[in-house]
Design a protein around this motif. Structure first.
Motif, short mmCIF file in Angstrom:
data_model
loop_
_atom_site.label_atom_id
_atom_site.label_comp_id
_atom_site.label_asym_id
_atom_site.label_seq_id
_atom_site.Cartn_x
_atom_site.Cartn_y
_atom_site.Cartn_z
N TYR A 51 7.74 48.87 62.71
CA TYR A 51 6.60 48.06 62.27
C TYR A 51 5.80 47.70 63.52
O TYR A 51 6.34 47.07 64.44
CB TYR A 51 7.08 46.79 61.56
CG TYR A 51 7.65 47.09 60.18
CD1 TYR A 51 6.83 47.08 59.06
CD2 TYR A 51 9.00 47.39 60.02
CE1 TYR A 51 7.33 47.37 57.81
CE2 TYR A 51 9.51 47.69 58.76
CZ TYR A 51 8.67 47.67 57.66
OH TYR A 51 9.17 47.96 56.42
N VAL A 52 4.55 48.13 63.55
CA VAL A 52 3.78 48.09 64.80
C VAL A 52 2.44 47.40 64.58
O VAL A 52 1.74 47.67 63.60
CB VAL A 52 3.53 49.53 65.31
CG1 VAL A 52 2.65 49.52 66.56
CG2 VAL A 52 4.85 50.24 65.60
N ASN A 53 2.09 46.51 65.51
CA ASN A 53 0.76 45.89 65.50
C ASN A 53 -0.03 46.40 66.69
O ASN A 53 0.44 46.30 67.83
CB ASN A 53 0.87 44.37 65.57
CG ASN A 53 -0.50 43.70 65.49
OD1 ASN A 53 -1.32 43.84 66.40
ND2 ASN A 53 -0.77 43.00 64.41
N LEU A 54 -1.19 46.95 66.44
CA LEU A 54 -2.05 47.47 67.50
C LEU A 54 -3.21 46.52 67.73
O LEU A 54 -3.93 46.17 66.81
CB LEU A 54 -2.58 48.86 67.13
CG LEU A 54 -1.51 49.92 66.85
CD1 LEU A 54 -2.15 51.22 66.38
CD2 LEU A 54 -0.64 50.15 68.07
N GLY A 55 -3.41 46.10 68.98
CA GLY A 55 -4.48 45.16 69.31
C GLY A 55 -5.85 45.83 69.30
O GLY A 55 -5.98 47.04 69.10
N ILE A 56 -6.85 45.01 69.55
CA ILE A 56 -8.24 45.45 69.53
C ILE A 56 -8.51 46.37 70.71
O ILE A 56 -8.02 46.14 71.81
CB ILE A 56 -9.17 44.21 69.56
CG1 ILE A 56 -9.00 43.42 68.27
CG2 ILE A 56 -10.62 44.60 69.75
CD1 ILE A 56 -9.76 42.11 68.24
N GLY A 57 -9.32 47.42 70.49
CA GLY A 57 -9.75 48.30 71.58
C GLY A 57 -8.81 49.48 71.78
O GLY A 57 -8.38 50.10 70.80
N MET A 58 -8.47 49.77 73.04
CA MET A 58 -7.68 50.95 73.38
C MET A 58 -6.37 51.06 72.58
O MET A 58 -6.00 52.16 72.18
CB MET A 58 -7.37 50.97 74.88
CG MET A 58 -7.59 52.34 75.52
SD MET A 58 -6.77 52.52 77.13
CE MET A 58 -7.61 51.33 78.16
#
Lengths: 224, 213
Positions: free
Chosen positions: B22-29
């Motif tokens: 379960y993965v959360n990807l932040g804003i941008g890259m």
């Protein structure tokens, strides 16, 4: 008979006094009650405190209230976004106060107010500038910050469907802050894309039970 | 020196996202990571605005204007996906239910401190969003960043000079020059891209680098 449906946007927004605290649902441009925010602008209240995740972009919603000098304070997590020109301008002019709150803490403070809690300890922000001046506690070796509940005079929500009891369902990620804000304001007003007959919403699927709602109005959806 | 493009950095990070995470990807890259997870791995993406199990960007003309990720980009749903409100979304983070969070950074210190929400400017407004919640809540925090600021000053430093997002929260850093772990002894180089030498990378780093094993 319980009937929370109103026919005009002016009736929906009702009286909002100068200095009122207004919660606005939404994240980015999703789930924002643009029609109610326009009605608030029209209605004329000043010195507002706005509680929202973002501080408006372009010439819409909260950005318009900032442009027209209606806002004294913004409580939010992410005020700076591409296009948030009116927030940035008023911030630079020091014309508004900003209370920056981590997003999860903002959500939980609202939830706490709606659930009748006096606050909570969160690990978020512990040891950072945003915890300055706040009570802290180490519980089982973990540092926590005490955060107070956050309530409002008015909440302006957007939902996809509502009925005359005020039951609401939402569409995709337009849900965001709307269901928790529904619980934490004295007067709660929702604009919905469709009003349905009582009983049409599956009780298993109602997201916001009508007990939290005061007024519901059907509007044409606005997207920006 | 070999400098990875943002896409290459994201692709290198994606190799470390395991099946079932379960993965959360932040804003941008960080958002780019989702485009590079090796085929055959089922990864469930979480976005702070209240969605689990979203998929690729929609075909032009099929966007649902309400359906967006944390970067405010249009997304689609995978079968099995779910929507929930903000309090639940952040409960997932603080409650330790997110396996990996990938964030950007202004600075990372050798002890794992992260700074990515404020430059301390009086004029330029700060923005924290969900970064502090992710920093304390995710089981592992990966940072994707250029090794230096645009003016060449190091982003990897002994102590952060910018206000902290979280103290001792970063596990691993993916830069355009190297992959580096945070250990009890400081920055531990795991690998350097191409023929980059430890000396070259060290010169662009504000704290001591431990050589790869």
């Amino acid at each position: 008979m319980v009937n929370k449906i109103v026919d005009s946007i002016n009736e929906a927004i009702g009286p909002i006094s100068d200095g009122a605290t207004v919660m606005c649902g939404g994240f980015g441009s999703s789930g924002i009650a643009f029609n109610l925010l326009d009605a608030l602008l029209e209605q004329g209240a000043r010195e507002l405190t706005i509680i929202a995740n973002n501080a408006g972009v372009g010439e819409t919603g909260v950005a318009k209230l900032l442009r027209e000098h209606r806002v004294a304070k913004v409580i939010c997590s992410y005020p700076r976004s591409p296009g948030s020109i009116w927030f940035e301008r008023r911030y630079e002019e020091r014309a508004i106060d900003l209370e920056l709150v981590p997003q999860g803490t903002l959500a939980e403070r609202i939830r706490a107010a709606g659930a009748g809690l006096g606050g909570f300890y969160t690990p978020t922000g512990y040891g950072t500038e945003l915890a300055k001046g706040k009570r802290t506690e180490v519980i089982d070796g973990v540092g926590y910050v005490f955060e107070r509940p956050l309530a409002a005079d008015v909440a302006l929500l957007k939902a996809s469907q509502g009925d005359r009891w005020g039951n609401l369902v939402y569409h995709t990620t337009a849900r965001n802050f709307n269901p928790i804000m529904a619980t934490a304001a004295t007067t709660v007003i929702a604009e919905v894309s469709e009003i349905v007959e009582l009983g049409a919403l599956d009780p298993e699927s109602v997201v916001t039970p009508g007990i939290f709602l005061d007024r519901v109005i059907e509007v044409d959806q606005v997207f920006v | 020196m070999i400098r990875f493009t943002p896409e290459q950095i994201a692709a290198r990070c994606a190799q470390d996202i395991p099946d079932g995470a379960y993965v959360n990807l932040g804003i941008g890259m960080p958002t780019e990571v989702a485009n590079h997870v090796p085929a055959g791995r089922e990864v469930i993406y979480h976005s702070e605005n209240g969605v689990l199990g979203f998929g690729t960007a929609p075909e032009p003309g099929t966007e649902d204007p309400d359906l967006i990720n944390a970067s405010k980009q249009y997304i689609t749903m995978q079968p099995g996906g779910a929507f929930f409100h903000q309090a639940d979304s952040f409960g997932m983070m603080r409650g330790g239910h997110i396996d990996i969070s990938v964030l950007g950074a202004f600075q990372i210190a050798a002890n794992g401190d992260l700074a990515n929400w404020s430059t301390g400017s009086e004029i330029y407004p700060p923005a924290v969003g969900g970064a502090m919640d992710l920093a304390v809540g995710a089981k592992q925090l990966f940072v994707i960043t250029r090794h230096t600021h645009k003016d060449g000053t190091p982003k990897l430093v002994e102590r952060c000079s910018y206000p902290l997002t979280g103290a001792s929260v970063v596990s691993r850093i993916y830069t355009d020059l190297a992959v580096i772990d945070i250990t009890d002894n400081g920055f531990q180089v795991i690998e350097m891209h191409g023929e980059n030498s430890l000396d070259e990378v060290q010169q662009l780093t504000g704290a001591r680098l431990l050589p790869p094993a």
